[in-house]
Design a protein around this motif. Structure first.
Motif, PDB file in Angstrom:
ATOM      1  N   LYS D   9       0.827  -1.213   0.000  1.00 21.74           N
ATOM      2  CA  LYS D   9       0.000   0.000   0.000  1.00 21.74           C
ATOM      3  C   LYS D   9       0.857   1.258   0.000  1.00 21.74           C
ATOM      4  O   LYS D   9       1.977   1.246   0.526  1.00 21.74           O
ATOM      5  N   ASN D  11       2.550   4.629   1.045  1.00 24.60           N
ATOM      6  CA  ASN D  11       2.970   5.132   2.360  1.00 24.60           C
ATOM      7  C   ASN D  11       3.113   4.036   3.409  1.00 24.60           C
ATOM      8  O   ASN D  11       3.029   4.295   4.606  1.00 24.60           O
ATOM      9  N   ASN D  12       3.286   2.816   2.964  1.00 25.72           N
ATOM     10  CA  ASN D  12       3.381   1.710   3.912  1.00 25.72           C
ATOM     11  C   ASN D  12       4.332   0.646   3.369  1.00 25.72           C
ATOM     12  O   ASN D  12       3.901  -0.407   2.914  1.00 25.72           O
ATOM     13  N   TYR D  14       6.714  -2.428   2.684  1.00 27.08           N
ATOM     14  CA  TYR D  14       6.604  -3.811   3.135  1.00 27.08           C
ATOM     15  C   TYR D  14       7.987  -4.449   3.194  1.00 27.08           C
ATOM     16  O   TYR D  14       8.587  -4.727   2.157  1.00 27.08           O
ATOM     17  N   SER D  81       8.013  -0.795  -1.747  1.00 29.23           N
ATOM     18  CA  SER D  81       7.139   0.342  -1.475  1.00 29.23           C
ATOM     19  C   SER D  81       6.527   0.828  -2.785  1.00 29.23           C
ATOM     20  O   SER D  81       6.924   0.404  -3.873  1.00 29.23           O
TER      21      SER D  81
END
Lengths: 104, 104, 104, 104, 104
Positions: D9, D11-12, D14, D81
């Motif tokens: 996702k 702004n998140n 991984y 990202s």
């Protein structure tokens, strides 16, 4: 092993020679050459005097690259040619037989 | 090993035969044939009398080539056919069984 | 070894079963099914009750085929499904375990 | 072996963890997530504090899927990202080390 | 093994060095960098002083990613460069020789 690449020009078929090195050529990509024609260029491959088979069709300003996955031995007698007015660059890599033995 | 390629024409299914050579056929590319129709051509594959399965859909002047990755043995009984009015060229390479043994 | 292909229909998830044959399924292609809807169809895969993950998104009249590269064992419990109103054909090949032993 | 897939996702980032299972992760596909934004989403990968490298760029309603071919070991410390406002699903398969031994 | 990626900038050829680690580099993807130019960027590869060969052609807002499949050894002396005003990110993975021995 080593990078391998050629430019196949219109009206100038390219016969594949392995230059006396036993090994296998992997052809993995085709990309349209420079030019102003907006007509498509088709890469084809023929064996001996057989009718050529189309490998890919590149469309200027729409799809100018195409992944391929072909393997050729030193004994294969093939010829690459282009239908259309712009050249096609084909690339890949060559693995010599002793490398292959080492690898496996 | 060697280059392999055919043109599958509309209304003319192509049954795959390995010509009594034990080995494996790798089909790696499909490209739209020549023609003026702007309707799409779909390559399909069927086993025996089962319903065919679509392998790729080629759109004239938009997407005329598609990478494939299929492997067939000499014992596979498959048939390739085309939905649409333009032929589809399919290509790849054949690896004979003893080459395969040598390779591995 | 053999060709493998199915049609995954909307609202009808397809659970993968290996039919008691030990081996590995290679899924290598997805192609949009017939239909008049111009909305995209998304192929997704889920494991158990986990949230599905998108595998590819097919756009009618723009991009109707997509290469995939997935391998599944007989013990994998996965389910394929489609988001959208047109079906997606997925294809590839199955390699039984003893073939695999022979091959390597 | 088993199917592997996640949704990355915006702004998140991984970070990839192999969950203490020795083996190799093959990431083979990226597909744009749902959403109404028509701006592109770019998948990127970074190692430690190095500048991220773009892996693929997905264009809504034009090209929403992209084949990838990446392999990661349990010891690799990478992070995925997304640049853009829509998520990207990435998928592939995991091969545990002992399977790999059996296979080869 | 490990992720490998670089950004090749216009007017700044990138010579490939293996950093004294024996092994093989697999380059599997190219993606267009950020920028506002709508002209295409072409990734090319050259060996020594030979004429460069095009690897892929990326078209802003049409096709911004392209799968590649190239393998390089530590002894290969190649250089990547870009024709056009936007950079191209290339990525893949590196397999060290002893990993390769273990794997096979």
């Amino acid at each position: 092993m080593g990078f391998w690449g050629i430019e196949v020009k219109p009206n100038n078929p390219y016969p594949y020679h392995a230059d006396n090195v036993q090994g296998k050529l992997h052809i993995t990509q085709a990309t349209l050459g420079l030019g102003s024609s907006t007509e498509k260029s088709i890469l084809q491959c023929s064996i001996g005097h057989k009718k050529p088979v189309f490998l890919c069709s590149l469309l200027p300003d729409k799809i100018e690259s195409c992944p391929l996955n072909l393997e050729f031995d030193v004994d294969d007698l093939v010829s690459f040619s282009v239908l259309g007015s712009r050249s096609i660059h084909i690339s890949g890599f060559f693995v010599a037989d002793d490398e292959d033995d080492l690898r496996d």
